[in-house]
Motif scaffolding. Structure first.
Motif, short mmCIF file in Angstrom:
data_model
loop_
_atom_site.label_atom_id
_atom_site.label_comp_id
_atom_site.label_asym_id
_atom_site.label_seq_id
_atom_site.Cartn_x
_atom_site.Cartn_y
_atom_site.Cartn_z
N ILE A 49 -11.91 19.36 32.59
CA ILE A 49 -11.05 19.01 33.56
C ILE A 49 -10.01 17.67 33.20
O ILE A 49 -8.07 18.36 32.72
N LEU A 50 -10.17 16.98 32.50
CA LEU A 50 -10.41 16.00 32.12
C LEU A 50 -9.44 16.46 30.32
O LEU A 50 -7.91 15.78 30.69
N ASP A 51 -10.13 16.68 29.86
CA ASP A 51 -9.26 17.93 28.48
C ASP A 51 -8.01 18.26 29.11
O ASP A 51 -6.81 18.65 28.30
N ILE A 52 -7.89 19.05 30.42
CA ILE A 52 -6.78 20.11 29.84
C ILE A 52 -5.76 19.10 31.11
O ILE A 52 -4.53 19.49 30.06
N LEU A 53 -6.00 17.76 31.18
CA LEU A 53 -5.33 17.48 32.44
C LEU A 53 -4.47 16.94 30.97
O LEU A 53 -3.01 16.49 30.94
N GLU A 54 -4.88 16.05 30.04
CA GLU A 54 -4.55 15.40 28.51
C GLU A 54 -3.88 16.65 27.66
O GLU A 54 -2.89 16.33 27.25
N SER A 55 -3.90 17.96 27.65
CA SER A 55 -3.62 18.96 26.33
C SER A 55 -2.75 18.89 27.13
O SER A 55 -1.43 19.38 26.66
N PHE A 56 -2.67 19.03 28.41
CA PHE A 56 -1.00 19.69 29.29
C PHE A 56 0.31 18.25 29.59
O PHE A 56 0.95 18.84 28.90
N ALA A 57 -0.67 17.56 29.52
CA ALA A 57 1.11 16.05 29.04
C ALA A 57 0.75 15.59 27.85
O ALA A 57 2.62 15.81 27.22
N LYS A 58 0.28 16.72 26.98
CA LYS A 58 0.69 16.10 25.26
C LYS A 58 1.77 17.33 24.71
O LYS A 58 2.64 17.36 24.87
N GLU A 59 1.03 19.23 25.18
CA GLU A 59 1.52 20.13 25.19
C GLU A 59 3.03 20.50 25.83
O GLU A 59 3.99 20.85 25.54
N GLN A 60 2.62 20.16 28.06
CA GLN A 60 3.93 20.87 28.01
C GLN A 60 4.83 19.89 28.68
O GLN A 60 5.70 19.97 28.69
N LEU A 61 4.33 18.51 28.60
CA LEU A 61 5.42 17.51 28.82
C LEU A 61 5.46 16.28 27.33
O LEU A 61 6.61 14.96 27.24
N LYS A 62 4.73 16.73 26.45
CA LYS A 62 5.15 15.70 25.36
C LYS A 62 5.59 14.46 25.31
O LYS A 62 6.30 13.83 24.67
N ALA A 63 4.09 14.01 25.83
CA ALA A 63 3.83 13.05 26.40
C ALA A 63 3.19 11.93 24.79
O ALA A 63 2.54 13.61 24.33
N LYS A 64 2.88 11.19 24.89
CA LYS A 64 1.73 10.33 23.54
C LYS A 64 0.59 10.27 24.77
O LYS A 64 1.19 8.99 25.96
N VAL A 65 -0.66 10.08 24.23
CA VAL A 65 -1.38 10.03 25.28
C VAL A 65 -2.78 8.74 24.91
O VAL A 65 -2.56 8.90 23.25
N LYS A 66 -2.81 7.54 25.19
CA LYS A 66 -3.70 6.91 24.81
C LYS A 66 -4.53 6.25 25.98
O LYS A 66 -4.69 6.92 27.10
N HIS A 67 -5.68 5.87 25.49
CA HIS A 67 -7.10 5.79 26.37
C HIS A 67 -7.22 4.21 26.53
O HIS A 67 -6.90 3.82 25.66
N GLY A 68 -7.33 3.76 27.41
CA GLY A 68 -8.08 2.78 27.78
C GLY A 68 -6.58 1.45 27.23
O GLY A 68 -5.54 2.23 27.32
N ASP A 85 8.50 3.72 23.27
CA ASP A 85 6.66 3.77 24.11
C ASP A 85 6.57 2.79 25.32
O ASP A 85 6.60 2.07 25.56
N GLN A 86 6.68 3.76 26.59
CA GLN A 86 6.34 3.23 27.93
C GLN A 86 5.37 3.80 28.44
O GLN A 86 5.87 4.66 29.28
N PHE A 87 4.33 3.51 28.26
CA PHE A 87 2.93 3.76 28.71
C PHE A 87 2.99 3.55 30.17
O PHE A 87 2.47 2.62 31.26
N ARG A 88 2.58 4.83 30.79
CA ARG A 88 2.13 4.34 32.80
C ARG A 88 1.29 5.63 32.73
O ARG A 88 0.52 6.37 31.79
N PRO A 89 0.49 4.85 33.86
CA PRO A 89 -1.15 5.73 34.74
C PRO A 89 -0.54 7.65 34.32
O PRO A 89 0.91 7.61 34.84
N LEU A 90 -1.35 8.60 33.83
CA LEU A 90 -1.37 9.84 33.47
C LEU A 90 -1.00 10.48 35.27
O LEU A 90 -0.30 11.06 35.63
N HIS A 91 -1.52 9.82 36.54
CA HIS A 91 -1.39 10.36 37.25
C HIS A 91 -0.25 9.88 38.00
O HIS A 91 -0.02 10.90 38.50
N GLN A 92 -0.04 9.19 37.47
CA GLN A 92 2.08 8.52 38.49
C GLN A 92 2.67 10.02 37.68
O GLN A 92 4.07 10.20 38.71
N ILE A 93 2.54 10.30 36.43
CA ILE A 93 3.74 10.73 35.64
C ILE A 93 3.74 12.22 36.55
O ILE A 93 3.85 12.63 36.28
N ILE A 94 2.06 12.67 37.10
CA ILE A 94 2.06 14.56 36.94
C ILE A 94 3.10 14.12 38.42
O ILE A 94 2.97 14.76 39.12
#
Length: 142
Positions: A121-140, A68-77
């Motif tokens: 909107i934030l919920d949509i973005l987080e769900s998209f990352a999890k479901e479409q990108l198969k990403a692991k998401v964390k806050h903070g 797991d190499q976490f990066r800001p979600l906006h960079q991934i988008i």
């Protein structure tokens, strides 16, 4: 890509820049190449025992490369394919629906002023990352 799609993707990134939402997208192809490469090199250098040793070492290297190499979600988008951006655009536009806006700053202000819409909107973005990108998401950040 339509300018409006670009505007919505940029909107998503601007909204996410002020959050601490990070994601890790798995890169399994790199791990497979490292494992296979290690087995091939081991086999060439050491025969059948070399395949075992090279495959094992290649697997360890592959794991290190892909953990797991976490990066800001906006960079991934921003790095998504046009097809993925179009899917995200559709999901966000479903929620924005009747909201009137002519340019990007106006859209950002409208959403920021509406806390409920911002959360959705934030919920949509987080769900998209999890479901479409198969990403692991964390806050903070750690």
């Amino acid at each position: 890509m339509l300018p409006q799609i670009d505007d919505v993707i940029e909107f998503c990134c601007k909204i996410l820049e002020n959050t601490q939402i990070e994601a890790a997208v798995k890169k399994s192809k790199r791990g497979a190449v490292a494992t296979g490469g290690g087995a091939i090199i081991g086999g060439l250098l050491g025969g059948p025992p070399g395949i075992f040793i090279g495959g094992t070492l290649g697997s360890a290297v592959g794991w290190l490369m892909t953990r797991d190499q976490f990066r800001p979600l906006h960079q991934i988008i921003m790095e998504m394919s046009p097809k993925q951006k179009k899917k995200l655009y559709s999901a966000v536009m479903e929620k924005l629906g009747n909201l009137a806006w002519d340019n990007l700053p106006e859209l950002i202000l409208s959403v920021i002023r509406n806390a409920s819409l911002m959360t959705q909107i934030l919920d949509i973005l987080e769900s998209f990352a999890k479901e479409q990108l198969k990403a692991k998401v964390k806050h903070g950040k750690k």
